[in-house]
Scaffold this active site. Structure first.
Site, PDB file in Angstrom:
ATOM      1  N   HIS A 158      -0.602   7.292   1.388  1.00  0.00           N
ATOM      2  CA  HIS A 158       0.635   6.515   1.503  1.00  0.00           C
ATOM      3  C   HIS A 158       1.660   7.003   0.489  1.00  0.00           C
ATOM      4  O   HIS A 158       2.821   7.238   0.810  1.00  0.00           O
ATOM      5  CB  HIS A 158       0.342   5.022   1.295  1.00  0.00           C
ATOM      6  CG  HIS A 158       1.518   4.155   1.596  1.00  0.00           C
ATOM      7  ND1 HIS A 158       2.300   3.602   0.618  1.00  0.00           N
ATOM      8  CD2 HIS A 158       2.062   3.773   2.772  1.00  0.00           C
ATOM      9  CE1 HIS A 158       3.267   2.905   1.186  1.00  0.00           C
ATOM     10  NE2 HIS A 158       3.158   2.988   2.486  1.00  0.00           N
ATOM     11  N   HIS A 179       9.407   5.903   5.496  1.00  0.00           N
ATOM     12  CA  HIS A 179       9.958   4.540   5.480  1.00  0.00           C
ATOM     13  C   HIS A 179      11.455   4.561   5.795  1.00  0.00           C
ATOM     14  O   HIS A 179      12.077   5.612   5.769  1.00  0.00           O
ATOM     15  CB  HIS A 179       9.734   3.882   4.117  1.00  0.00           C
ATOM     16  CG  HIS A 179       8.292   3.717   3.793  1.00  0.00           C
ATOM     17  ND1 HIS A 179       7.599   4.602   3.009  1.00  0.00           N
ATOM     18  CD2 HIS A 179       7.395   2.792   4.194  1.00  0.00           C
ATOM     19  CE1 HIS A 179       6.332   4.223   2.918  1.00  0.00           C
ATOM     20  NE2 HIS A 179       6.175   3.133   3.641  1.00  0.00           N
ATOM     21  N   HIS A 188       2.556   4.180  10.072  1.00  0.00           N
ATOM     22  CA  HIS A 188       1.583   3.216   9.537  1.00  0.00           C
ATOM     23  C   HIS A 188       0.475   2.928  10.535  1.00  0.00           C
ATOM     24  O   HIS A 188      -0.647   2.626  10.148  1.00  0.00           O
ATOM     25  CB  HIS A 188       2.286   1.933   9.080  1.00  0.00           C
ATOM     26  CG  HIS A 188       3.089   2.122   7.825  1.00  0.00           C
ATOM     27  ND1 HIS A 188       4.374   2.583   7.835  1.00  0.00           N
ATOM     28  CD2 HIS A 188       2.757   1.948   6.509  1.00  0.00           C
ATOM     29  CE1 HIS A 188       4.815   2.680   6.580  1.00  0.00           C
ATOM     30  NE2 HIS A 188       3.860   2.299   5.759  1.00  0.00           N
ATOM     31  N   HIS A 309       8.346  -7.622   5.886  1.00  0.00           N
ATOM     32  CA  HIS A 309       7.433  -6.598   5.367  1.00  0.00           C
ATOM     33  C   HIS A 309       7.678  -6.312   3.885  1.00  0.00           C
ATOM     34  O   HIS A 309       6.764  -6.339   3.067  1.00  0.00           O
ATOM     35  CB  HIS A 309       7.558  -5.313   6.212  1.00  0.00           C
ATOM     36  CG  HIS A 309       7.136  -4.077   5.479  1.00  0.00           C
ATOM     37  ND1 HIS A 309       8.035  -3.234   4.862  1.00  0.00           N
ATOM     38  CD2 HIS A 309       5.907  -3.562   5.223  1.00  0.00           C
ATOM     39  CE1 HIS A 309       7.370  -2.253   4.276  1.00  0.00           C
ATOM     40  NE2 HIS A 309       6.085  -2.424   4.474  1.00  0.00           N
ATOM     41  N   HIS A 313       5.313  -7.331   0.415  1.00  0.00           N
ATOM     42  CA  HIS A 313       4.898  -6.355  -0.597  1.00  0.00           C
ATOM     43  C   HIS A 313       5.239  -6.866  -1.994  1.00  0.00           C
ATOM     44  O   HIS A 313       4.408  -6.854  -2.893  1.00  0.00           O
ATOM     45  CB  HIS A 313       5.634  -5.022  -0.392  1.00  0.00           C
ATOM     46  CG  HIS A 313       4.936  -4.054   0.494  1.00  0.00           C
ATOM     47  ND1 HIS A 313       3.879  -3.285   0.074  1.00  0.00           N
ATOM     48  CD2 HIS A 313       5.145  -3.712   1.784  1.00  0.00           C
ATOM     49  CE1 HIS A 313       3.475  -2.495   1.061  1.00  0.00           C
ATOM     50  NE2 HIS A 313       4.220  -2.734   2.123  1.00  0.00           N
ATOM     51  N   PHE A 329       5.953   1.468  -3.512  1.00  0.00           N
ATOM     52  CA  PHE A 329       5.364   2.302  -2.457  1.00  0.00           C
ATOM     53  C   PHE A 329       4.261   3.238  -2.948  1.00  0.00           C
ATOM     54  O   PHE A 329       3.263   3.431  -2.272  1.00  0.00           O
ATOM     55  CB  PHE A 329       6.441   3.130  -1.758  1.00  0.00           C
ATOM     56  CG  PHE A 329       7.178   2.379  -0.683  1.00  0.00           C
ATOM     57  CD1 PHE A 329       6.499   1.619   0.250  1.00  0.00           C
ATOM     58  CD2 PHE A 329       8.558   2.461  -0.587  1.00  0.00           C
ATOM     59  CE1 PHE A 329       7.170   0.939   1.260  1.00  0.00           C
ATOM     60  CE2 PHE A 329       9.241   1.787   0.414  1.00  0.00           C
ATOM     61  CZ  PHE A 329       8.553   1.026   1.339  1.00  0.00           C
ATOM     62  N   HIS A 342      -0.409  -4.651   6.532  1.00  0.00           N
ATOM     63  CA  HIS A 342       0.091  -3.734   7.566  1.00  0.00           C
ATOM     64  C   HIS A 342      -0.591  -3.908   8.912  1.00  0.00           C
ATOM     65  O   HIS A 342      -0.013  -3.566   9.949  1.00  0.00           O
ATOM     66  CB  HIS A 342       0.065  -2.279   7.087  1.00  0.00           C
ATOM     67  CG  HIS A 342       1.374  -1.906   6.471  1.00  0.00           C
ATOM     68  ND1 HIS A 342       2.449  -1.474   7.211  1.00  0.00           N
ATOM     69  CD2 HIS A 342       1.805  -2.003   5.195  1.00  0.00           C
ATOM     70  CE1 HIS A 342       3.489  -1.298   6.416  1.00  0.00           C
ATOM     71  NE2 HIS A 342       3.128  -1.603   5.175  1.00  0.00           N
TER      72      HIS A 342
HETATM   73 CU1  C2O Z   1       4.395   2.198   3.818  1.00  0.00          CU
HETATM   74 CU2  C2O Z   1       4.479  -1.391   3.728  1.00  0.00          CU
HETATM   75  O1  C2O Z   1       4.664   0.374   3.332  1.00  0.00           O
END
Ligand code: C2O
Length: 561
Positions: A158, A179, A188, A309, A313, A329, A342
């Site tokens: 990631h 992203h 993802h 989203h 995070h 990230f 995710h």
């Molecule tokens: Cu690649 Cu929720 O991040």
């Protein structure tokens, strides 16, 4: 070009040994598609092309000059992975997330689905399921550190795809960023797909599926218990400890706890309605903006990515400026909750497609379909996968537990239904304000090129508020909210029609300035506010986090069919 692969007959070898076997034999892999790769490499070199044109353009200007030459992002060359640089200071980053080196890969063919994998809602998972999941994660953590299926290596996958560590094939001056663009959902999906298969293989269960954290449903709006148990391998100490159960997940979270705690659930439900329905009528708005070779990273995030989203995070990550693990990230994949989070984002993609009925459910642009990425699969083979294979989770061999979708009916209601608010507001008109720094609340009048549109017009064309040239530093968490014809000026009440939506961005380790954009659907909102016949709307931009660091280039109304 015959596609062949030296037959893979090591399924009975213990997993830890397989990676060493795979390393030794890496040269045996032959890409099925080599010619094609070479052709696209040779196709053109953008900068040569420019020199040939006698232009003085930098490659960053290209997309607007030569739109016809766009090509899909190609799977990165792992030898061109660098630790990454803080692009503002030129300093190397203090993290290195490049994967185990391998030049050769095979083109991944979706295996025939014999048995479906089942992804349960985390809050409904059984004891047996949790025990299996824990076991699998424990085994993943115990793999040798240089095995690409090892827990940290997987976290780094990631990091590598989001931290500008890979060069774009075909444009060395630009990096890959998956992203804030139309690759957010497909990339993802592939990442989880292999993660899930690795875990399933480790416990020898071909039906194993990742749990999804059902945060869009009031029943799932706390951190699932399995992740909050400090004795479990699923636990991560680098989280905001105030957000362990019974704290309610705040889908509008921006680094500070909600001003109106009793409103978190109604806010969450109307936010989901906006992200999944109101603002997600066009593919670009749901998926994110086009990003192909030659594009600058971060052309524009989709509704879910920039909204719920991002909020989840940062709600999970430590309450520090950099927010590790989940709130940044580069480190997000170090928390197993990332995968539960995710898996829900992935589920929402399927839900959105199901709600579309006969409307297009994905892009048909080959720049999207033919984009490729590299992953290590459950057998530690490096495989090249295509975005065009991600459109249907059933074809990929997994399905989700069926749960309620409560937000479908949570259309936000207008606080004040009143026309002509804009013209009596005394706010300056948009052409006199931009560019503007968001170190304060900004109010502006935005003209509507068309008014009093018929029902038919509205069916044919969506009226959208386009906010462009959003200039931000990728290393900072930023968020601003957008209100329309809002007279009550409480920026913390969000379950009302006047609240149009947000822009927010999770920080990266790298620091570079990007210009991005968002669009907000207005058809329904203007009807709700009864200002269909107005010549102007009053737009209020409210900085919520990092406003001193956000500049907005411009705002206008556009019509898109
Ligand atoms: Cu690649 Cu929720 O991040």
């Amino acid at each position: 070009m015959a596609a062949f692969l030296v037959s893979w007959s090591i399924t009975t070898t213990p997993l830890a040994k397989q990676w060493h076997f795979a390393k030794r034999n890496a040269r045996l892999y032959v890409s099925c598609d080599k010619n094609q790769t070479e052709i696209s490499h040779e196709n053109f070199d953008r900068r040569n092309l420019l020199l040939g044109m006698g232009g003085l353009y930098s490659s960053s200007n290209l997309p607007s000059i030569l739109p016809a030459f766009a090509t899909p992002i190609e799977a990165p060359d792992f030898t061109k992975c660098s630790r990454g640089t803080n692009l503002n200071t030129g300093q190397p980053l203090d993290v290195n997330c490049c994967p185990p080196l391998s030049r050769e890969f095979i083109d991944y063919k979706l295996p025939p689905v014999k048995k479906m994998r089942f992804r349960p809602a985390a809050h409904l998972a059984t004891k047996e399921y949790i025990a299996k999941f824990e076991k699998a994660v424990e085994l993943m953590k115990a793999l040798p550190a240089d095995d690409p299926r090892n827990f940290m290596q997987q976290a780094n996958v990631h990091c590598a795809y989001c931290n500008l560590t890979y060069e774009q094939v075909g444009d060395k001056d630009l990096r890959i960023q998956i992203h804030n663009c139309w690759h957010f959902f497909p990339w993802h999906r592939w990442y989880l797909y292999f993660y899930e298969r690795i875990l399933g293989k480790l416990i020898d269960d071909p039906t194993f599926g990742l749990p999804f954290w059902n945060w869009d449903n009031p029943e799932g709006m706390v951190m699932p218990a399995m992740f909050a148990n400090s004795n479990s391998p699923l636990y991560d100490a680098r989280r905001n400890l105030n957000h362990l159960p019974p704290a309610i997940a705040d889908l509008a979270y921006s680094g500070k706890d909600a001003k109106h705690p009793s409103k978190i659930i109604p806010h969450n439900l109307t936010l989901m309605y906006r992200e999944m329905i109101r603002h997600a009528r066009h593919l670009e708005d749901f998926y994110g903006a086009k990003y192909s070779t030659g594009s600058q990273p971060n052309p524009g995030p989709g509704t879910v990515e920039r909204g719920s989203h991002t909020a989840m995070h940062s709600w999970v990550g430590e309450a520090t400026r950099t927010g590790e693990d989940m709130g940044n990230f580069y480190s997000a994949g170090r928390d197993t909750l990332f995968f539960g989070h995710h898996a829900n984002v992935d589920r929402l993609w399927t839900v959105w497609q199901d709600l579309r009925g006969s409307k297009a459910k994905h892009f048909t642009d080959t720049d999207w379909l033919d984009t490729t990425f590299l992953f290590y699969d459950e057998n530690a083979r490096l495989v090249r996968v295509k975005v065009g294979d991600t459109m249907d989770n059933i074809r990929l061999g997994y399905d989700f537990q069926k749960v309620d979708i409560p937000w479908q009916k949570n259309k936000p209601k207008a606080h004040v239904k009143k026309s002509k608010i804009a013209s009596t507001s005394g706010a300056p008109s948009a052409d006199r304000v931009f560019p503007v720094k968001l170190d304060k609340v900004v109010k502006i009048l935005v003209p509507r090129p068309k008014k009093s549109r018929s029902k038919k017009d509205k069916e044919n064309e969506e009226e959208l508020l386009a906010i462009e040239g959003i200039d931000v530093d990728t290393a900072t968490f930023v968020k601003f909210d957008v209100f329309i014809n809002d007279e009550d000026d409480d920026p913390y009440v969000l379950d009302k029609a006047e609240y149009a939506g947000c822009f927010s961005q999770l920080p990266h380790k790298n620091s570079s300035r990007v210009k991005t954009k968002i669009r907000l659907g207005l058809n329904e909102l203007l009807e709700d506010l009864d200002c269909e016949d107005d010549e102007y709307i009053l737009v209020t931009l409210v900085p919520i986090a990092g406003g001193e660091d956000i500049t907005i280039g411009g705002i206008k109304i556009i019509y898109v069919s």
